[in-house]
Design an enzyme around this catalytic site. Structure first.
Site, PDB file in Angstrom:
ATOM      1  N   ASP A 165      19.710 -20.483  23.198  1.00  0.00           N
ATOM      2  CA  ASP A 165      18.604 -21.436  23.382  1.00  0.00           C
ATOM      3  C   ASP A 165      17.882 -21.318  24.718  1.00  0.00           C
ATOM      4  O   ASP A 165      17.480 -22.332  25.299  1.00  0.00           O
ATOM      5  CB  ASP A 165      19.095 -22.879  23.180  1.00  0.00           C
ATOM      6  CG  ASP A 165      19.620 -23.119  21.775  1.00  0.00           C
ATOM      7  OD1 ASP A 165      19.488 -22.214  20.926  1.00  0.00           O
ATOM      8  OD2 ASP A 165      20.158 -24.212  21.514  1.00  0.00           O
ATOM      9  N   PRO A 169      21.489  -8.312  21.936  1.00  0.00           N
ATOM     10  CA  PRO A 169      21.412  -7.410  20.792  1.00  0.00           C
ATOM     11  C   PRO A 169      20.926  -8.189  19.573  1.00  0.00           C
ATOM     12  O   PRO A 169      21.448  -9.276  19.297  1.00  0.00           O
ATOM     13  CB  PRO A 169      22.869  -6.950  20.611  1.00  0.00           C
ATOM     14  CG  PRO A 169      23.705  -7.970  21.305  1.00  0.00           C
ATOM     15  CD  PRO A 169      22.864  -8.529  22.405  1.00  0.00           C
ATOM     16  N   MET A 170      19.942  -7.667  18.867  1.00  0.00           N
ATOM     17  CA  MET A 170      19.483  -8.320  17.631  1.00  0.00           C
ATOM     18  C   MET A 170      19.235  -7.256  16.575  1.00  0.00           C
ATOM     19  O   MET A 170      18.353  -6.404  16.735  1.00  0.00           O
ATOM     20  CB  MET A 170      18.223  -9.153  17.890  1.00  0.00           C
ATOM     21  CG  MET A 170      18.474 -10.421  18.693  1.00  0.00           C
ATOM     22  SD  MET A 170      17.022 -11.473  18.859  1.00  0.00           S
ATOM     23  CE  MET A 170      16.115 -10.653  20.170  1.00  0.00           C
ATOM     24  N   GLY A 185      17.863 -13.947  23.459  1.00  0.00           N
ATOM     25  CA  GLY A 185      17.576 -13.369  22.156  1.00  0.00           C
ATOM     26  C   GLY A 185      16.260 -13.847  21.583  1.00  0.00           C
ATOM     27  O   GLY A 185      15.186 -13.339  21.920  1.00  0.00           O
ATOM     28  N   CYS A 224      29.318 -12.232  15.227  1.00  0.00           N
ATOM     29  CA  CYS A 224      28.569 -12.253  13.967  1.00  0.00           C
ATOM     30  C   CYS A 224      29.077 -13.346  13.022  1.00  0.00           C
ATOM     31  O   CYS A 224      30.267 -13.376  12.693  1.00  0.00           O
ATOM     32  CB  CYS A 224      28.686 -10.879  13.301  1.00  0.00           C
ATOM     33  SG  CYS A 224      27.655 -10.748  11.846  1.00  0.00           S
ATOM     34  N   GLN A 276      25.487  -1.626  21.527  1.00  0.00           N
ATOM     35  CA  GLN A 276      26.480  -2.595  21.059  1.00  0.00           C
ATOM     36  C   GLN A 276      27.217  -2.042  19.842  1.00  0.00           C
ATOM     37  O   GLN A 276      26.594  -1.527  18.913  1.00  0.00           O
ATOM     38  CB  GLN A 276      25.845  -3.928  20.666  1.00  0.00           C
ATOM     39  CG  GLN A 276      26.961  -4.942  20.355  1.00  0.00           C
ATOM     40  CD  GLN A 276      26.481  -6.247  19.778  1.00  0.00           C
ATOM     41  OE1 GLN A 276      25.780  -6.265  18.778  1.00  0.00           O
ATOM     42  NE2 GLN A 276      26.868  -7.359  20.395  1.00  0.00           N
ATOM     43  N   ASN A 308      24.618 -17.530  26.899  1.00  0.00           N
ATOM     44  CA  ASN A 308      23.653 -17.206  25.852  1.00  0.00           C
ATOM     45  C   ASN A 308      23.483 -18.397  24.909  1.00  0.00           C
ATOM     46  O   ASN A 308      24.453 -19.076  24.590  1.00  0.00           O
ATOM     47  CB  ASN A 308      24.158 -15.969  25.083  1.00  0.00           C
ATOM     48  CG  ASN A 308      23.353 -15.636  23.840  1.00  0.00           C
ATOM     49  OD1 ASN A 308      23.912 -15.437  22.764  1.00  0.00           O
ATOM     50  ND2 ASN A 308      22.049 -15.560  23.975  1.00  0.00           N
TER      51      ASN A 308
HETATM   52  C1  LIG Z   1      17.634 -11.539  14.118  1.00  0.00           C
HETATM   53  C2  LIG Z   1      18.909 -11.617  14.913  1.00  0.00           C
HETATM   54  C3  LIG Z   1      19.779 -10.563  14.915  1.00  0.00           C
HETATM   55  C4  LIG Z   1      20.946 -10.615  15.679  1.00  0.00           C
HETATM   56  N1  LIG Z   1      21.762  -9.526  15.733  1.00  0.00           N
HETATM   57  C5  LIG Z   1      22.828  -9.519  16.574  1.00  0.00           C
HETATM   58  C6  LIG Z   1      23.606  -8.351  16.777  1.00  0.00           C
HETATM   59  O1  LIG Z   1      23.321  -7.289  16.213  1.00  0.00           O
HETATM   60  N2  LIG Z   1      24.673  -8.431  17.622  1.00  0.00           N
HETATM   61  C7  LIG Z   1      25.006  -9.598  18.281  1.00  0.00           C
HETATM   62  O2  LIG Z   1      25.974  -9.622  19.026  1.00  0.00           O
HETATM   63  N3  LIG Z   1      24.267 -10.710  18.121  1.00  0.00           N
HETATM   64  C8  LIG Z   1      23.193 -10.686  17.307  1.00  0.00           C
HETATM   65  N4  LIG Z   1      22.409 -11.799  17.208  1.00  0.00           N
HETATM   66  C9  LIG Z   1      22.725 -12.974  18.035  1.00  0.00           C
HETATM   67  C10 LIG Z   1      21.975 -12.903  19.364  1.00  0.00           C
HETATM   68  O3  LIG Z   1      22.380 -11.788  20.106  1.00  0.00           O
HETATM   69  C11 LIG Z   1      22.178 -14.182  20.196  1.00  0.00           C
HETATM   70  O4  LIG Z   1      23.544 -14.297  20.480  1.00  0.00           O
HETATM   71  C12 LIG Z   1      21.729 -15.435  19.460  1.00  0.00           C
HETATM   72  O5  LIG Z   1      20.461 -15.245  18.869  1.00  0.00           O
HETATM   73  C13 LIG Z   1      21.680 -16.636  20.420  1.00  0.00           C
HETATM   74  O6  LIG Z   1      20.827 -16.387  21.490  1.00  0.00           O
HETATM   75  P1  LIG Z   1      19.314 -16.982  21.545  1.00  0.00           P
HETATM   76  O7  LIG Z   1      19.428 -18.464  21.375  1.00  0.00           O
HETATM   77  O8  LIG Z   1      18.779 -16.544  22.863  1.00  0.00           O
HETATM   78  O9  LIG Z   1      18.597 -16.374  20.362  1.00  0.00           O
HETATM   79  C14 LIG Z   1      21.254 -11.778  16.417  1.00  0.00           C
HETATM   80  C15 LIG Z   1      20.369 -12.858  16.392  1.00  0.00           C
HETATM   81  C16 LIG Z   1      19.213 -12.792  15.663  1.00  0.00           C
HETATM   82  C17 LIG Z   1      18.268 -13.965  15.697  1.00  0.00           C
END
Ligand SMILES: Cc1cc2nc3c(=O)[nH]c(=O)nc-3n(C[C@H](O)[C@H](O)[C@H](O)COP(=O)(O)O)c2cc1C
Length: 418
Positions: A248, A45-46, A270, A142, A111, A246
């Site tokens: 990197d 979720p982002m 993500g 968060c 989510q 999750n």
């Molecule tokens: C722009 C952005 C928005 C995000 N929004 C959420 C969110 O709404 N809910 C959530 O659980 N995590 C959110 N995250 C965290 C990501 O879901 C993820 O846990 C985090 O980026 C680490 O994973 P990655 O290294 O694959 O990016 C967000 C991350 C980014 C970069």
């Protein structure tokens, strides 16, 4: 050696990659309650990113694109950006837009962010009783100061009873129609206040269908490296439901490495797919045992970028300007590593219409090949470590005081990002 596949053009059958020797799946399908996720990959979720438009693009690459890898049709899970429970209960128009799914989106995942059990139950009830979701993920990761300062997000699992009550509320509502609830969290607040093992045990005991760990503390925000060893610990601790890793994953190879290193049952991806939704083709191929990888030319990348803008226009009910404002933040991610002058990049980042977008794309060298290294690796948010803002006395006890109970109720207002 990687065998490369061509990026599929929209609505066409992707070009088949050269057959690869090994085709044994790396992991079995992921079982999330009653849902079988054939390819154990989850779009993280982002906020501001994983709306219906972006999910559609990722889904297309995760399924249709997979034909190139030889195991077509495998489904992954694509989670919505976080929805504030209170806003859902109030049915704000923007929230109602954010919980929409495409007619062919299956399973429909949403989510929720919440800080109190009653609002959690009310929000989950809307999703479940009105048949608006097949899966609910709960956001406890968060790190945004305005959220943690009030005890929400990644600060919340420290208060174990509150965490338990929220998970229980969501699971209870979900169970009424067999909608599984999963929990997404971080390692803890900081190195001295880790929460993930207790939270994992509680989530498991309360009937969560899976737990996902972003292997960083809130204090790390998005800095440094994800600590995959914590995923291993969680996997050792939570044994009756899937544990998802999750943090990197920038390539299919990273995903396979994470699973090999940690024993995770699946991966959550993500930032790695920002401006690179075809990463889902690579991930599906890799988990199916294929080494086919998509390495698009700039022309193929811009076809995807254009398609993303179209899907956003549809998402915003035909409001092209709004769609273009949204696509602007994706431009640098799509162009990462490609040679495109700063002038055209700047103009693209100010684009106002699809016609303008087409005109600017036409000025690029569309024959430019995939730049390799320069396009790989980290993209998106990075940031630096910080002291986590918390309510006064938050860390003194895992129990919630009355004052804290009031403070935390405010944490649900106007939040964004994870
Ligand atoms: C722009 C952005 C928005 C995000 N929004 C959420 C969110 O709404 N809910 C959530 O659980 N995590 C959110 N995250 C965290 C990501 O879901 C993820 O846990 C985090 O980026 C680490 O994973 P990655 O290294 O694959 O990016 C967000 C991350 C980014 C970069």
């Amino acid at each position: 050696m990687h065998v490369t596949a061509t990026l599929p053009a929209p609505n066409t059958t992707p070009t088949a990659a050269a057959p690869t020797a090994a085709a044994a799946p790396v992991l079995p399908p992921l079982q999330i309650g009653p849902l079988t996720i054939e390819s154990p990959v989850v779009l993280a979720p982002m906020a501001g990113i994983t709306n219906r438009a972006f999910r559609r693009l990722c889904r297309e690459y995760g399924t249709e694109g997979l034909a190139a890898g030889g195991a077509s049709g495998a489904k992954s899970l694509y989670v919505s950006e976080m929805i504030t429970s209170r806003a859902l209960v109030e049915r704000t128009p923007e929230t109602m837009r954010l919980i929409e799914h495409d007619p062919d989106e299956q399973p429909r995942s949403v989510q929720l962010y919440s800080v109190d059990p009653a609002t959690t139950a009310a929000a989950a009830r809307i999703l479940v009783q009105e048949d608006r979701a097949d899966h609910i993920d709960m956001n406890f990761g968060c790190p945004v100061p305005k959220v943690t300062r009030k005890g929400g997000g990644s600060a919340l699992p420290w208060k174990r009873d509150l965490f338990r009550a929220i998970v229980r509320a969501a699971v209870t509502e979900g169970a009424k129609r067999d909608v599984p609830v999963t929990v997404k969290m971080r390692i803890g607040i900081d190195d001295d206040h880790l929460t993930y093992l207790d939270a994992g045990r509680i989530a498991e005991a309360e009937g969560a269908a899976a737990v996902a760990l972003h292997a960083r503390t809130a204090a790390q925000a998005y800095s440094g490296q994800a600590r995959w060893e914590a995923i291993t610990r969680l996997k050792e601790t939570v044994t009756s439901i899937p544990v998802l890793g999750n943090g990197d994953i920038w390539s299919a190879e990273d995903a396979i490495a994470m699973v090999a290193q940690t024993g995770a049952d699946g991966v959550v991806v993500g930032r790695g797919c920002l401006g690179r939704p075809w990463l889902f083709t690579d991930l599906a191929a890799a988990f199916a045992g294929s080494n086919a990888r998509v390495q698009p030319t700039l022309g193929e990348v811009t076809v995807t970028l254009r398609r993303h803008a179209e899907y956003l226009t549809d998402f915003y009910d035909g409001d092209e300007l709004r769609a273009c404002r949204d696509i602007r933040k994706h431009i640098a991610w799509y162009l990462k590593g490609f040679r495109a002058g700063s002038s055209v990049r700047n103009q693209l980042a100010l684009v106002n219409s699809l016609t303008d977008l087409d005109g600017l794309i036409a000025t690029l060298d569309l024959t430019a090949p995939w730049p390799g290294e320069a396009a790989e690796g980290p993209r998106g948010r990075a940031g630096s470590p910080r002291v986590v803002a918390l309510p006064d006395g938050w860390l003194d006890s895992p129990e919630l005081s009355e004052t804290q109970r009031r403070q935390v109720a405010e944490a649900e207002l106007s939040v964004s990002g994870g």
